[in-house]
Design a protein around this motif. Structure first.
Motif, PDB file in Angstrom:
ATOM      1  N   GLN A  18      75.438  43.322  73.938  1.00 53.74           N
ATOM      2  CA  GLN A  18      74.619  43.163  75.129  1.00 53.74           C
ATOM      3  C   GLN A  18      75.472  43.162  76.396  1.00 53.74           C
ATOM      4  O   GLN A  18      75.072  43.724  77.426  1.00 53.74           O
ATOM      5  N   VAL A  19      76.650  42.547  76.327  1.00 58.86           N
ATOM      6  CA  VAL A  19      77.556  42.561  77.478  1.00 58.86           C
ATOM      7  C   VAL A  19      77.991  43.988  77.803  1.00 58.86           C
ATOM      8  O   VAL A  19      78.002  44.414  78.968  1.00 58.86           O
ATOM      9  N   LYS A  20      78.362  44.738  76.761  1.00 55.70           N
ATOM     10  CA  LYS A  20      78.776  46.133  76.960  1.00 55.70           C
ATOM     11  C   LYS A  20      77.635  46.961  77.529  1.00 55.70           C
ATOM     12  O   LYS A  20      77.845  47.795  78.428  1.00 55.70           O
ATOM     13  N   LEU A  21      76.423  46.748  77.017  1.00 59.14           N
ATOM     14  CA  LEU A  21      75.264  47.474  77.526  1.00 59.14           C
ATOM     15  C   LEU A  21      75.002  47.116  78.985  1.00 59.14           C
ATOM     16  O   LEU A  21      74.685  47.990  79.801  1.00 59.14           O
TER      17      LEU A  21
ATOM     18  N   PHE B  14      67.958  41.678  80.924  1.00 57.27           N
ATOM     19  CA  PHE B  14      67.027  42.539  80.185  1.00 57.27           C
ATOM     20  C   PHE B  14      67.744  43.314  79.077  1.00 57.27           C
ATOM     21  O   PHE B  14      67.259  44.367  78.645  1.00 57.27           O
ATOM     22  N   ALA B  15      68.894  42.810  78.609  1.00 58.94           N
ATOM     23  CA  ALA B  15      69.727  43.567  77.655  1.00 58.94           C
ATOM     24  C   ALA B  15      68.974  43.890  76.372  1.00 58.94           C
ATOM     25  O   ALA B  15      69.062  45.012  75.858  1.00 58.94           O
TER      26      ALA B  15
ATOM     27  N   ASN C 212      66.297  47.838  72.921  1.00 60.22           N
ATOM     28  CA  ASN C 212      65.113  48.324  72.212  1.00 60.22           C
ATOM     29  C   ASN C 212      64.659  49.674  72.761  1.00 60.22           C
ATOM     30  O   ASN C 212      64.152  50.521  72.012  1.00 60.22           O
ATOM     31  N   LEU C 213      64.853  49.873  74.071  1.00 62.80           N
ATOM     32  CA  LEU C 213      64.514  51.158  74.667  1.00 62.80           C
ATOM     33  C   LEU C 213      65.429  52.260  74.145  1.00 62.80           C
ATOM     34  O   LEU C 213      64.987  53.391  73.907  1.00 62.80           O
ATOM     35  N   LEU C 214      66.701  51.920  73.942  1.00 63.34           N
ATOM     36  CA  LEU C 214      67.645  52.901  73.415  1.00 63.34           C
ATOM     37  C   LEU C 214      67.403  53.216  71.943  1.00 63.34           C
ATOM     38  O   LEU C 214      67.876  54.241  71.448  1.00 63.34           O
ATOM     39  N   VAL C 215      66.686  52.341  71.246  1.00 64.43           N
ATOM     40  CA  VAL C 215      66.394  52.565  69.827  1.00 64.43           C
ATOM     41  C   VAL C 215      65.227  53.544  69.648  1.00 64.43           C
ATOM     42  O   VAL C 215      65.039  54.097  68.566  1.00 64.43           O
TER      43      VAL C 215
ATOM     44  N   VAL D 282      74.533  47.423  65.387  1.00 67.36           N
ATOM     45  CA  VAL D 282      74.093  47.508  66.776  1.00 67.36           C
ATOM     46  C   VAL D 282      75.221  47.998  67.681  1.00 67.36           C
ATOM     47  O   VAL D 282      75.001  48.788  68.616  1.00 67.36           O
ATOM     48  N   SER D 283      76.447  47.558  67.413  1.00 61.93           N
ATOM     49  CA  SER D 283      77.577  47.965  68.257  1.00 61.93           C
ATOM     50  C   SER D 283      77.892  49.447  68.084  1.00 61.93           C
ATOM     51  O   SER D 283      78.183  50.147  69.062  1.00 61.93           O
ATOM     52  N   GLU D 284      77.825  49.933  66.848  1.00 61.09           N
ATOM     53  CA  GLU D 284      78.135  51.338  66.597  1.00 61.09           C
ATOM     54  C   GLU D 284      77.042  52.255  67.143  1.00 61.09           C
ATOM     55  O   GLU D 284      77.334  53.345  67.648  1.00 61.09           O
ATOM     56  N   TYR D 285      75.790  51.817  67.054  1.00 63.77           N
ATOM     57  CA  TYR D 285      74.707  52.626  67.604  1.00 63.77           C
ATOM     58  C   TYR D 285      74.832  52.714  69.121  1.00 63.77           C
ATOM     59  O   TYR D 285      74.675  53.800  69.717  1.00 63.77           O
ATOM     60  N   LEU D 286      75.134  51.572  69.782  1.00 60.13           N
ATOM     61  CA  LEU D 286      75.302  51.594  71.226  1.00 60.13           C
ATOM     62  C   LEU D 286      76.493  52.468  71.621  1.00 60.13           C
ATOM     63  O   LEU D 286      76.429  53.203  72.609  1.00 60.13           O
TER      64      LEU D 286
END
Length: 283
Positions: free
Chosen positions: A84-87, A44-45, A50-53, A170-174
């Motif tokens: 996605q792996v990091k998340l 569900f990554a 998208n939920l974190l956005v 995406v990586s910096e936002y995460l």
């Protein structure tokens, strides 16, 4: 140490090989729980991302922009996959933490007295709850505030100005979200840590009061280190830290009062026992 306590420890003692087998079993359960949670989160990554956005969309509304035009990019072919792996790893650790903490507790519990196990268990429950409270504060308030602060730096390109738009990767936002969640979750453990240290006699409420000024300075220093270099997030982390420090002082005082009451009751019980023994000996 009383005779009953000594007998309790001797009953719970085990040879080294049994401790290693027990440790191996607890590690297997912990790793298996994390792996299952990791697979679920990775499946569900994209939905989780998208939920974190969503806080970013709230920030665009506060800035008077169209939240439906929020756009993030990735500049390397593998970047979004590893994001996605990091998340999934971060989410898996959060989900599996209660299981991991339970396995740690079950491993060390046989070496604790009955009253120590009863005292330790509430902190085991409070720790994840406080972490989730910190994460919720990040998600619903501080992330929108930080992103609104960054969006306010954009230039529209009018009045002979160059157009400068925020287009985060995406990586910096995460990484930003994970840093904020980790920082706030860690700071929210302050009452748990100070309460445990008070129970074992390493801290006192008066000592915390005496070091209040230093604690305020350290709170802002730690906030500057753990958060992005903007005043909104730094002040946003420092203020809850100071409030939690005051909560820690209050909990330490309550623990000291309970310990004093328990000590008084124990002394009364021992005095009663001695009186009864003396009466029996006299008769």
């Amino acid at each position: 140490m009383s005779v009953s306590e000594r007998e309790e420890i001797e009953k719970s003692s085990a040879p080294l090989i049994e401790h290693l087998v027990e440790l191996r079993r607890r590690l297997i359960w912990s790793i298996a729980g994390f792996f299952v949670a990791f697979l679920v989160c990775f499946f569900f990554a994209k939905k989780l991302f998208n939920l974190l956005v969503v806080p970013f969309k709230w920030a665009t509304q506060w800035a008077g922009l169209d939240p439906h035009k929020v756009e993030l990019i990735y500049t390397a072919p593998q970047e979004f996959f590893f994001t996605q792996v990091k998340l999934a790893m971060f989410g898996g650790m959060v989900i599996a933490f209660p299981l991991i903490a339970t396995q740690i507790y079950k491993f060390i519990a046989p070496g604790l007295y009955k009253n120590e196990r009863a005292a330790f268990l509430p902190f085991l429950i409070a720790s994840p709850i406080l972490f989730l409270m910190g994460a919720a504060l990040v998600y619903f308030f501080f992330t929108p505030m930080v992103m609104w602060f960054f969006l306010a730096m954009q230039q529209t390109g009018t009045d002979n100005q160059v157009q400068i738009s925020l287009l985060p990767k995406v990586s910096e936002y995460l990484s930003l979200i994970m840093t904020l969640i980790f920082s706030f979750g860690l700071v929210f453990q302050l009452p748990v840590v100070t309460s445990l240290m008070t129970r074992v006699g390493m801290l006192s409420s008066q000592g915390l009061v005496d070091k209040r000024r230093w604690a305020i300075v350290i709170a802002f220093v730690v906030a500057a280190i753990l958060t992005p270099p903007d005043p909104m997030s730094q002040i946003g982390l420092a203020l809850p830290t100071i409030i939690l420090y005051e909560v820690a002082i209050w909990t330490s005082r309550m623990i000291e009062k309970n310990q004093a009451r328990e000590k008084l009751e124990r002394e009364k019980a021992e005095a009663t026992t001695e009186t009864e023994k003396s009466g029996e000996a006299g008769s």
